[in-house]
Each structure stands twice: as C-alpha cells, then as structure tokens.
Scaffold this active site. Structure first.
Site, PDB file in Angstrom:
ATOM      1  CG  ASP A 185      -2.634 -15.312  25.684  1.00 52.91           C
ATOM      2  OD1 ASP A 185      -3.701 -15.490  25.072  1.00 52.91           O
ATOM      3  OD2 ASP A 185      -2.262 -16.049  26.629  1.00 52.91           O
ATOM      4  CG  ASP A 233      -0.809 -17.342  31.232  1.00 47.92           C
ATOM      5  OD1 ASP A 233      -1.519 -16.636  30.499  1.00 47.92           O
ATOM      6  OD2 ASP A 233      -1.155 -17.710  32.372  1.00 47.92           O
TER       7      ASP A 233
END
Length: 343
Positions: A158, A268
C-alpha cells in the site's frame, strides 16, 4: 507409587529432590519450543506486516493485524512508527501528541534477529505507511532477504503517500516507490492520487484509471487495485489482474456508495482485506475485491450508526472505525457489492 518429597515432570522419571527438579526444568527451558506458525503452518500463510501503529484508534498495523488474524493468518507486526494517534489526521482537540519513529537500521536489526533465530520464513510481506527514504530503502532489502528464503513470497504494497491532492510524505519517497518498490511488488493498492503519482497519469475518467493500472503492470505487479476513485461525485474501485504477460489484464470496477463522513484507517484495512481474500482466491481478484469492499462498507455503516447513537456530529472530524465490533463482517462478509468486468 508416588513417593513423598519426590518431583515429577510429565513423561519423566521421578526426581528425588528439589535441586534435581530445578536442574531438569532449566534444561527443558534452555531449548526453545518450536514456533508452531512454522512447524504447523496454517493453510492461509504467515505475514510480516511493516507499517504504522497507534496507541489510540485503528490505523496501520492496529487494524491490519486484527483483520488478517480473523481471516486465519499468522501475522508478525513491525511498527514503522508508534504514535498516540494517527499523525496524518487532525487531532487539534487533543493537547498532546507523542510517539517514536523506527529508523532503517533498527528495522534491519529486527530482521537480522529473526534470521538468527530461523524465524524469517514468510509467505507474505505487507507494507503501509513509511515516512523516510532510508526506511523505505531498508524495506527493499527486506524484500530481497525474504525472497532469498522464500522465492514465492507475495509482497502486497500500500504505497501510502497522500490523498486528494495532498502529499503526506517527503517528495523524494515518490520516486523511490515508482522506480524501486513498484517493480518488486506482487500487488499494489494505491488510491487515486497515489496512482497518479506513480504513473504520471492524471486520472479523471475510468479509462484513465484502467490505463494507470496497465502502466503499473508494465512496471511490475500482476495485481493492481486502485482502492478509491472519485468520478463525478461517485466512488469506484478499479481492479486489474494481469495473469499472463502476453495477454491483456482482466479489469473490473466496483461501485461504492458514498458515506457522509471521513474515517481513519480505511485504506490500511482495505489492503489487509485484499491480501487476505486474494490469497484465498488467487485467480479471482474480482471476488476478493467484492468481499473486501463488502466487509469495509459494513464496518463503516456500523461506525456511522454508532457515532450517531452517541449524539456525535459525524461530519465534524475523522471517525475512528468500529473494528472490534465488526469482526463478524470481516470473517464472513455478505458480498453485497459486485464487480462489473470491463469488456
């Protein structure tokens, strides 16, 4: 017959006195027990997760680890930072902000410690917020080290750099992500702004999003998910899976209803869910994304409703997600949000 003043250990002969028992106990404890996550690995996998941690709230490892564990993964977290709150959000209402930042040398020290104890076999590496070039360069060393031990390692990245035109990290991190991290990633999960930074494409249409995915595929990762794109007031996810280099990728979108609030930690959590479900369905990124989106949306609706029940104005600041209360939605999501494949 058990004699008085004689000590026994399970499966052993009796020890005639306390000293002998303590000596035997020391010998047993001197040999570390096996790490069952390695000796008896789960069907899902073992994840090393390197990202931020907060004492209060659910962002970074605080949300990703719990979600992955609920999905059956063994997860070892390393916290790139440890703060009271999410430093990327506005906590002006709190009088004090404190925390610590892990540097690249400290990260490598932990990796060497894991290796020295034969604990460095992982099926997945997950990375999130990283605040410095030196730390990110060390993460690249970690990728090489883990793949030397397990060539089949899946690296889910990410690339947390910013959102809605605002950069969260130093500018120099962008080129490191673009030139060094993207080529070694197995799956990349940028938001719209991050996809623009990584590709140089200004994304103002679905076709732009698809082209950004194509450009990222050309640089390395076979799986790309642009987790949120704002298209004319509508929110969509675009996913792309290049199964073979000689063939065009399979691409799809999922329409996501907008919720009138802003939440911390959603990116997240989304990446952790994508890791969890895409490993379960390695050849069906569409299904993995459907389940991940459905889990996240159920959690956000619960969060919004709970804040309203508490009498809070949900548009006044960022909301802390109701992660613990939503564990059933993480384990067994109802796939309400369906993918639409591009022709």
């Amino acid at each position: 017959m058990i004699k008085a003043n004689t000590f026994y250990l399970p499966g052993s002969e009796p020890f005639p006195n306390f000293f002998s028992c303590r000596l035997r106990s020391f010998r047993i404890s001197a040999m570390a027990p096996p790490v069952l996550a390695l000796a008896l690995p789960s069907e899902t996998g073992r994840v090393l997760s390197i990202q931020s941690h907060t004492v209060q709230g659910y962002v970074g490892n605080k949300s990703a680890v719990f979600a992955l564990q609920l999905l059956g993964y063994d997860v070892d977290p390393i916290n790139s930072v440890q703060f009271l709150f999410d430093e990327l959000e506005d906590y002006a209402g709190y009088p004090t902000f404190k925390g610590q930042v892990l540097n690249g040398d400290q990260l490598w020290d932990l990796i060497e410690g894991l290796e020295a104890n034969d604990l460095l076999y992982y099926t997945h590496l997950l990375t999130g917020y990283i605040g410095s070039v030196s730390f990110l360069n060390t993460v690249l060393k970690v990728v090489d080290k883990l793949r030397a031990i397990n060539p089949g390692l899946t690296y889910v990245c990410d690339p947390v750099m910013g959102d809605e035109g605002k950069l969260y990290v130093p500018q120099e991190l962008v080129s490191v992500y673009r030139e060094k991290v993207v080529p070694v990633a197995s799956m990349l999960t940028p938001n719209q702004f991050e996809a623009e930074l990584l590709t140089g494409i200004r994304i103002v249409s679905e076709q732009d999003g698809r082209e950004a995915c194509n450009r990222l595929h050309a640089a390395g990762p076979p799986k790309v998910v642009i987790t949120s794109m704002n298209m004319n007031g509508n929110l969509i996810l675009i996913g792309s899976h290049r199964k073979e280099k000689a063939l065009p990728p399979e691409q799809f979108k999922i329409a996501i209803p907008k919720i009138p609030a802003y939440f911390t930690g959603t990116g997240d959590l989304m990446t952790a869910l994508l890791l969890g479900w895409s490993n379960r369905y390695p050849d069906n990124l569409e299904k993995a994304a459907e389940l991940a989106v459905s889990s996240l949306q159920a959690l956000l609706v619960r969060t919004l409703n709970d804040y309203r029940r508490a009498g809070y104005d949900c548009q006044s600041s960022s909301l802390e997600i109701r992660l613990i209360q939503s564990q059933d939605d993480i384990r067994n999501p109802e796939a309400k949000y369906k993918a639409e494949r591009y022709s």
